[in-house]
Design a protein around this motif. Sequence first.
Motif: not given
Length: 309
Positions: A302-304, A293-297
């Motif tokens: 970063e993509n944003c 979950e932390r890596f997904a956030v």
Amino acid sequence: MKIENLADLRVLVLTAQGGTLSAAGRALGLTPAAASAALKRLEAQLGARLFERSTRAMRLTPQGQTLLDYATRALDLLAEGESLVAAEGGALVGTVRVASPSDLTRGTLLPWFDDFLDAHPGVQLALSVGDRPLDVMRDEVDVALRYGPLADSRLVARQLAMSRPRLWASPAYLKQHGSPQKPQDLPQHNCLTFHRGGRRQRVWRFAKQGQWTEVRVDGDRFADDASLARQWALAGRGITFKSELDVRQDEAAGTLVCLLPDWDTEPYPLHALLPSGRFVPARVRALVDFLAERFAVMGARENCVQSTP
């Protein structure tokens, strides 16, 4: 014949840990004779010798090592089940043994581990940090975080993140030596390499418009710990080739600069490796879910940032 006595398995595990039946007996409150009888009973039930005995110590046979791996995890799972039944609200309890890369741990994971332990006060963390290869099946590890493609099909893996290695150097190095304009310029620079999977990584691969090129690099120092290559780069000693995840804080602080950003590199997945899909304690599953979950956030943020004009 099936194993009939759970206490006999505890004798096996503690004998393997302590190296002698006497040590196992003391830990369990048994006489050496009783501990020896338990082990002989277990061997008779299985029809296999579990230890090679000598006057100094006892060494596991291949069959003993196989049973030890399963017995250790089965006893851990049973202990966790007992604790969950007894604990109010089914709180997670027990130790999670984690192995993870040096830079990723220090730069990203340490505060995440703090958050997980704060949320689960009954859990303890045993952390092994380093970049040397380890045998997840044999070593006392519940979950190992490792970069790169999977090499052992016996392991259960969950991908946590996808990154790419990039070239990094300090502003001081670039001021003194200039910046490479293409991968072919790298042999003229001091390249800081490290071991990955037990081998020194001296061939770096890049691509542009689908065409891949390999460059053999060298430098005045290399290490079996990737964190040292990063430290040398920060000190202005050369150029290194590391995952974006490892240098996030350095890039944000401006202490390391990304070079050749318009060149592609090979995907560099980060996996959580588990020794088995069976007998995975709830505390281990919870930690892996938490990290995913932390890596997904982090990836979403970063993509944003990258998509912002």
